[in-house]
Design a protein around this motif. Sequence first.
Motif, PDB file in Angstrom:
ATOM      1  N   LYS A 188       0.943  -1.312  -0.209  1.00 50.08           N
ATOM      2  CA  LYS A 188       0.355  -0.057  -0.003  1.00 50.08           C
ATOM      3  C   LYS A 188       0.493   1.119   0.289  1.00 50.08           C
ATOM      4  O   LYS A 188       1.234   1.395   0.966  1.00 50.08           O
ATOM      5  N   LEU A 189       0.747   2.051  -0.770  1.00 49.05           N
ATOM      6  CA  LEU A 189       1.638   3.634  -1.137  1.00 49.05           C
ATOM      7  C   LEU A 189       0.661   4.875  -1.173  1.00 49.05           C
ATOM      8  O   LEU A 189      -0.759   4.582  -1.835  1.00 49.05           O
ATOM      9  N   ARG A 190       1.181   5.217  -0.409  1.00 47.04           N
ATOM     10  CA  ARG A 190       0.311   6.701  -0.055  1.00 47.04           C
ATOM     11  C   ARG A 190       1.721   7.835  -0.456  1.00 47.04           C
ATOM     12  O   ARG A 190       2.247   7.588  -0.223  1.00 47.04           O
ATOM     13  N   LEU A 191       0.586   8.632  -1.060  1.00 47.69           N
ATOM     14  CA  LEU A 191       1.739   9.632  -2.872  1.00 47.69           C
ATOM     15  C   LEU A 191       0.658  10.371  -2.812  1.00 47.69           C
ATOM     16  O   LEU A 191       0.346  10.836  -2.566  1.00 47.69           O
ATOM     17  N   PRO A 192       2.232  11.781  -3.133  1.00 47.37           N
ATOM     18  CA  PRO A 192       1.225  13.047  -2.509  1.00 47.37           C
ATOM     19  C   PRO A 192       0.749  13.651  -3.397  1.00 47.37           C
ATOM     20  O   PRO A 192       1.188  13.026  -4.273  1.00 47.37           O
ATOM     21  N   LEU A 193      -0.252  13.923  -3.754  1.00 49.68           N
ATOM     22  CA  LEU A 193      -0.597  14.531  -4.854  1.00 49.68           C
ATOM     23  C   LEU A 193      -0.472  16.399  -5.279  1.00 49.68           C
ATOM     24  O   LEU A 193      -0.235  17.011  -4.339  1.00 49.68           O
ATOM     25  N   ALA A 194       0.444  16.481  -5.990  1.00 49.49           N
ATOM     26  CA  ALA A 194       0.640  17.769  -6.493  1.00 49.49           C
ATOM     27  C   ALA A 194      -0.797  18.656  -6.783  1.00 49.49           C
ATOM     28  O   ALA A 194      -1.848  18.537  -6.539  1.00 49.49           O
ATOM     29  N   ASP A 195      -0.154  20.356  -6.757  1.00 49.06           N
ATOM     30  CA  ASP A 195      -1.590  20.997  -7.100  1.00 49.06           C
ATOM     31  C   ASP A 195      -1.623  20.999  -8.434  1.00 49.06           C
ATOM     32  O   ASP A 195      -0.781  20.454  -9.359  1.00 49.06           O
ATOM     33  N   LEU A 196      -2.389  21.625  -8.543  1.00 43.73           N
ATOM     34  CA  LEU A 196      -3.912  21.128 -10.477  1.00 43.73           C
ATOM     35  C   LEU A 196      -2.547  22.215 -11.461  1.00 43.73           C
ATOM     36  O   LEU A 196      -1.695  23.715 -10.379  1.00 43.73           O
ATOM     37  N   ALA A 197      -2.093  21.746 -11.902  1.00 42.66           N
ATOM     38  CA  ALA A 197      -1.018  22.585 -12.478  1.00 42.66           C
ATOM     39  C   ALA A 197      -1.839  22.702 -14.074  1.00 42.66           C
ATOM     40  O   ALA A 197      -2.302  21.881 -14.995  1.00 42.66           O
ATOM     41  N   PRO A 198      -1.204  23.577 -14.919  1.00 42.89           N
ATOM     42  CA  PRO A 198      -1.096  23.087 -16.490  1.00 42.89           C
ATOM     43  C   PRO A 198      -1.231  22.024 -16.580  1.00 42.89           C
ATOM     44  O   PRO A 198      -0.449  21.900 -16.589  1.00 42.89           O
ATOM     45  N   VAL A 199      -2.069  21.322 -17.693  1.00 46.33           N
ATOM     46  CA  VAL A 199      -1.358  20.513 -18.546  1.00 46.33           C
ATOM     47  C   VAL A 199       0.059  19.749 -19.550  1.00 46.33           C
ATOM     48  O   VAL A 199       0.257  19.351 -18.596  1.00 46.33           O
ATOM     49  N   GLU A 200       0.478  20.785 -20.057  1.00 42.55           N
ATOM     50  CA  GLU A 200       1.471  20.607 -21.034  1.00 42.55           C
ATOM     51  C   GLU A 200       2.827  21.246 -19.467  1.00 42.55           C
ATOM     52  O   GLU A 200       4.366  20.122 -19.586  1.00 42.55           O
ATOM     53  N   GLU A 201       2.496  20.866 -18.521  1.00 38.52           N
ATOM     54  CA  GLU A 201       4.242  20.916 -17.017  1.00 38.52           C
ATOM     55  C   GLU A 201       3.547  19.626 -16.946  1.00 38.52           C
ATOM     56  O   GLU A 201       4.696  19.011 -16.143  1.00 38.52           O
ATOM     57  N   ILE A 202       2.925  18.528 -17.021  1.00 40.40           N
ATOM     58  CA  ILE A 202       2.516  17.164 -16.277  1.00 40.40           C
ATOM     59  C   ILE A 202       3.570  16.575 -16.717  1.00 40.40           C
ATOM     60  O   ILE A 202       3.327  16.468 -17.994  1.00 40.40           O
ATOM     61  N   ILE A 203       4.222  15.593 -16.402  1.00 38.14           N
ATOM     62  CA  ILE A 203       5.776  14.890 -16.953  1.00 38.14           C
ATOM     63  C   ILE A 203       4.600  13.531 -16.724  1.00 38.14           C
ATOM     64  O   ILE A 203       4.436  12.945 -16.010  1.00 38.14           O
ATOM     65  N   HIS A 204       4.494  12.634 -18.072  1.00 35.05           N
ATOM     66  CA  HIS A 204       4.366  11.703 -18.542  1.00 35.05           C
ATOM     67  C   HIS A 204       5.057  10.428 -18.459  1.00 35.05           C
ATOM     68  O   HIS A 204       4.628   9.063 -18.884  1.00 35.05           O
ATOM     69  N   GLY A 205       6.108  11.040 -18.167  1.00 29.37           N
ATOM     70  CA  GLY A 205       7.404   9.320 -18.247  1.00 29.37           C
ATOM     71  C   GLY A 205       8.162   9.709 -18.989  1.00 29.37           C
ATOM     72  O   GLY A 205       8.402  10.415 -20.065  1.00 29.37           O
TER      73      GLY A 205
END
Length: 377
Positions: free
Chosen positions: A360-377
């Motif tokens: 069981k992993l509990r991971l912190p969520l990021a603040d809402l940000a523009p989609v282009e700033e989100i890293i997809h891998g």
Amino acid sequence: MMWKKTSFRVIFLLILVAGISALHYTTTTHHSHLHDVYRRLYYIPIILGGIWFGVRGGLGTSLFISIAYLPHVLMQWGHLPWTAPERYLEIMMYNVIGAVTGILMAKEHAQRLRAEAAALQLQESYDQLRQQADLILEIEEQLRQADRLTTLGELSAGLAHEIRNPLGSIRGTAEILQGAFSTENRYHEFTTILIKEVDRLNQVLENYLRYARPDVTEQQQFVLAPILDEVLQLTTVKARKNQVNVDVEIDVANPIAGDASQYKQAFLNLILNALQAMEAVGEGGSLSILATTDDNKAVVRFCDTGPGLSEEQRQKIFQPFYTTRSQGTGLGLAITERIVHNHGGTIQVESLPKQGCCFKLRLPLADLAPVEEIIHG
């Protein structure tokens, strides 16, 4: 219960005094030798009263005996004045013996209380020493783990030096091959995968180094679903070969704070660990991956139907170099734990022998940000 015991002792003393007094009053003075014995018998209830009830018990019993015995002296021995002093002296001795016995028992009781207090203090000191000993053992274990981390750092440096150069050659060759195919050709896709996996292996080397000397990660974020999808694509063949059914349910809308490539490695370690555990059983199985949100955290569970873990294995599962497989390195879950902790998350394992295992992993969520700033891998 205590009052019953006290009542029984009081009644016993009354009966004993009454019985001895009755012997005095019913025996004529011609049997002086019997009266001498009866007078000595009075010391029995006096001593018992002092032992059971302290000073008050000893003096109370002696005074009661004096009152009971005095009429016998006055009425039955009054015509023999030369015998009276001896009996008056006996009455005085009753009270002296009662007081002395009571005082001695009071001192013994106080000493016993002091001994009990000392024993309690010794027990507390022992408990403190045991806690300190446990703390020392824990510190020793931390020192041993620090020594293992030092060894891991040296191993990581050697691995990085020996593997990076061949990986660079493989990547360069793959790029050359990729240039020979058009983007529509499926071999172009294969070379793309090869390049990405070489980059991932480079990242694995970085993770070895980072485990021994963790770096501060930059503030990044990524979407969970595509990262998990990429990891599952890499493990599809192995899951199919082991006859493992993989069920995925993701209900996390917000991006997760952290480095996508590191989390990809952590997820891959957990999935491979589950597949290898079920492979050891040899009866197939199922792996369920469930992701939800709770209290501004993404809760991701990796649950398998493998052989499970014993309590001892569960306590050691995240230790470096600890493994339950003969060919395992014991670093996969240790690196996974470090990745999760470095990003401010937590990881727990729930398992019972023959009942599967769930991470069981509990991971912190990021603040809402523009989609282009989100890293997809």
